[in-house]
Write a protein that holds these residues in place. Sequence first.
Motif, PDB file in Angstrom:
ATOM      1  N   ALA A 252      -7.223   7.881  -3.914  1.00 35.08           N
ATOM      2  CA  ALA A 252      -8.583   7.326  -3.970  1.00 35.08           C
ATOM      3  C   ALA A 252      -9.022   7.086  -5.408  1.00 35.08           C
ATOM      4  O   ALA A 252     -10.148   6.652  -5.644  1.00 35.08           O
ATOM      5  CB  ALA A 252      -9.540   8.271  -3.272  1.00 35.08           C
TER       6      ALA A 252
ATOM      7  N   ILE B 108      -9.842   6.680   6.173  1.00 36.82           N
ATOM      8  CA  ILE B 108      -9.701   6.069   4.842  1.00 36.82           C
ATOM      9  C   ILE B 108      -9.898   4.575   5.061  1.00 36.82           C
ATOM     10  O   ILE B 108      -9.081   3.918   5.723  1.00 36.82           O
ATOM     11  CB  ILE B 108      -8.321   6.378   4.217  1.00 36.82           C
TER      12      ILE B 108
ATOM     13  N   ASN C 122       0.839  -1.202   0.000  1.00 37.55           N
ATOM     14  CA  ASN C 122       0.000   0.000   0.000  1.00 37.55           C
ATOM     15  C   ASN C 122       0.881   1.263   0.000  1.00 37.55           C
ATOM     16  O   ASN C 122       1.965   1.262   0.574  1.00 37.55           O
ATOM     17  CB  ASN C 122      -0.849  -0.124   1.279  1.00 37.55           C
ATOM     18  N   CYS C 123       0.375   2.317  -0.640  1.00 37.67           N
ATOM     19  CA  CYS C 123       1.184   3.528  -0.824  1.00 37.67           C
ATOM     20  C   CYS C 123       1.569   4.226   0.487  1.00 37.67           C
ATOM     21  O   CYS C 123       2.663   4.791   0.592  1.00 37.67           O
ATOM     22  CB  CYS C 123       0.459   4.504  -1.744  1.00 37.67           C
TER      23      CYS C 123
HETATM   24  N1  LIG Z   1      -5.852   3.616  -0.072  1.00 34.95           N
HETATM   25  C1  LIG Z   1      -4.779   4.361  -0.691  1.00 34.95           C
HETATM   26  C2  LIG Z   1      -4.566   3.953  -2.101  1.00 34.95           C
HETATM   27  C3  LIG Z   1      -4.788   2.504  -2.357  1.00 34.95           C
HETATM   28  O1  LIG Z   1      -5.522   2.201  -3.247  1.00 34.95           O
HETATM   29  O2  LIG Z   1      -4.170   1.646  -1.569  1.00 34.95           O
HETATM   30  P1  LIG Z   1      -4.122   0.062  -1.790  1.00 34.95           P
HETATM   31  O3  LIG Z   1      -3.093  -0.215  -2.841  1.00 34.95           O
HETATM   32  O4  LIG Z   1      -3.762  -0.512  -0.511  1.00 34.95           O
HETATM   33  O5  LIG Z   1      -5.490  -0.395  -2.236  1.00 34.95           O
HETATM   34  C4  LIG Z   1      -5.097   5.834  -0.611  1.00 34.95           C
HETATM   35  O6  LIG Z   1      -6.243   6.111  -0.524  1.00 34.95           O
HETATM   36  O7  LIG Z   1      -4.263   6.696  -0.708  1.00 34.95           O
END
Ligand SMILES: N[C@@H](CC(=O)OP(=O)(O)O)C(=O)O
Length: 345
Positions: free
Chosen positions: A182, A200, A149-150
């Motif tokens: 998002a 989030i 995850n970022c």
């Molecule tokens: N949830 C992160 C982005 C995302 O999509 O994360 P993941 O790769 O864990 O689904 C954000 O909103 O900034």
Amino acid sequence: MSVRAGVLGATGAVGQRLVQLLDPHPEFEITALTASESSAGQSYREAAKWRIDSPIPADVAEMTVTETTPEAVSDNLDIIFSSLPSGVGRDVEPAFCEAGYVVSSNSSNHRTASDIPLTVPEVNPSHLDLIEVQRDERGWDGALVKNPNCSTITMVPPLAAVEEEFGLDRVTVATLQAVSGAGYDGVSSMEIIDNAIPHIGGEENKMESESRKLLGEFDGAEVQWHDARVEASCNRIPTLDGHLENVWVDTVDETNADDIIEAMETYPSAELHSSPDDLIHVFDDAKRPQPRLDRTREDGMTVTAGGVQETDGGVQFNCLAHNTLRGAAGASVLNGELLAKQGYL
Ligand SMILES: N[C@@H](CC(=O)OP(=O)(O)O)C(=O)O
Ligand SMILES: NC(=O)C1=CN([C@@H]2O[C@H](COP(=O)(O)OP(=O)(O)OC[C@H]3O[C@@H](n4cnc5c(N)ncnc54)[C@H](OP(=O)(O)O)[C@@H]3O)[C@@H](O)[C@H]2O)C=CC1
């Protein structure tokens, strides 16, 4: 010879970043692009509605987008990069692996599964060999590798630097996350302008679990997750790109700000095309890092840090990374480079 690469979910926000990074890449050549049924059959130019601030690559623009099934892509692929919505990727990515493809995926599904490598090449490259366990258990000729995850990827390199020198006991983090995390349609302008959203969905749990897996030890059979206590609180703010994080760390051994800065500045990068020269850049200006000023450092692949201060139990600092580059597409491409280097392609 080029490594032939396909992109699953190529029309999306992360998919477009993958195309932007792969098109000029010296090692990879884009040979397949997929998306949902509604985009299949269209040219990439028509289907993608290109939203990146550099032109759509001319040679990719006229390629035809296919459906996202192993049957729909050509056999002539050495690696697949996946940026599918997590729920879609959950079944589709294993189907590609079963069909013999090696998949470097950015989607959150399966990240904490015991036989799926979750890797940041500069931090835990040895975990990639979990592929051998995966192949034994699942009977795949292909393989599935994940990047985190970022928000997790933003704090993990500085944490790895602290862990290596002083040990991690407890980590507390509060994030200020950009809207691009998002996706294009994820947060409406009425919701986010002049505002901040202190939640989030699912993000806190991902930061708490993925970081412990990344910082864990791989013993050849399984990853023993790091036993630090990690607690996160995640907030959406009206920046476009770049997640900024405030981190507090209780260390096992006593430390001080100067030693922490040195540990971060000397933490090595990897010898991969997309790895930055400086994995972690530390500012001594307490007002940095800032999203607008610092997110594109070294093509958006450097993690920047600052505001390093001693606390009762250890240290406090701020860190920042570009969420769709270091935090998503760039991370998947780096894993692809590692897969190539380690002979998995
Ligand atoms: N949830 C992160 C982005 C995302 O999509 O994360 P993941 O790769 O864990 O689904 C954000 O909103 O900034
Ligand atoms: N945005 C970000 O900063 C980050 C995103 N991520 C993760 O990366 C992934 C992609 O995110 P993002 O690019 O923002 O998402 P988008 O919604 O922008 O893109 C999704 C892509 O998947 C395709 N798709 C959607 N449904 C299906 C389906 N049923 N079958 C096949 N393809 C489908 C879409 O095709 P079509 O155009 O035809 O609909 C599109 O190409 C997600 O898992 C997300 O959580 C991770 C880190 C950061």
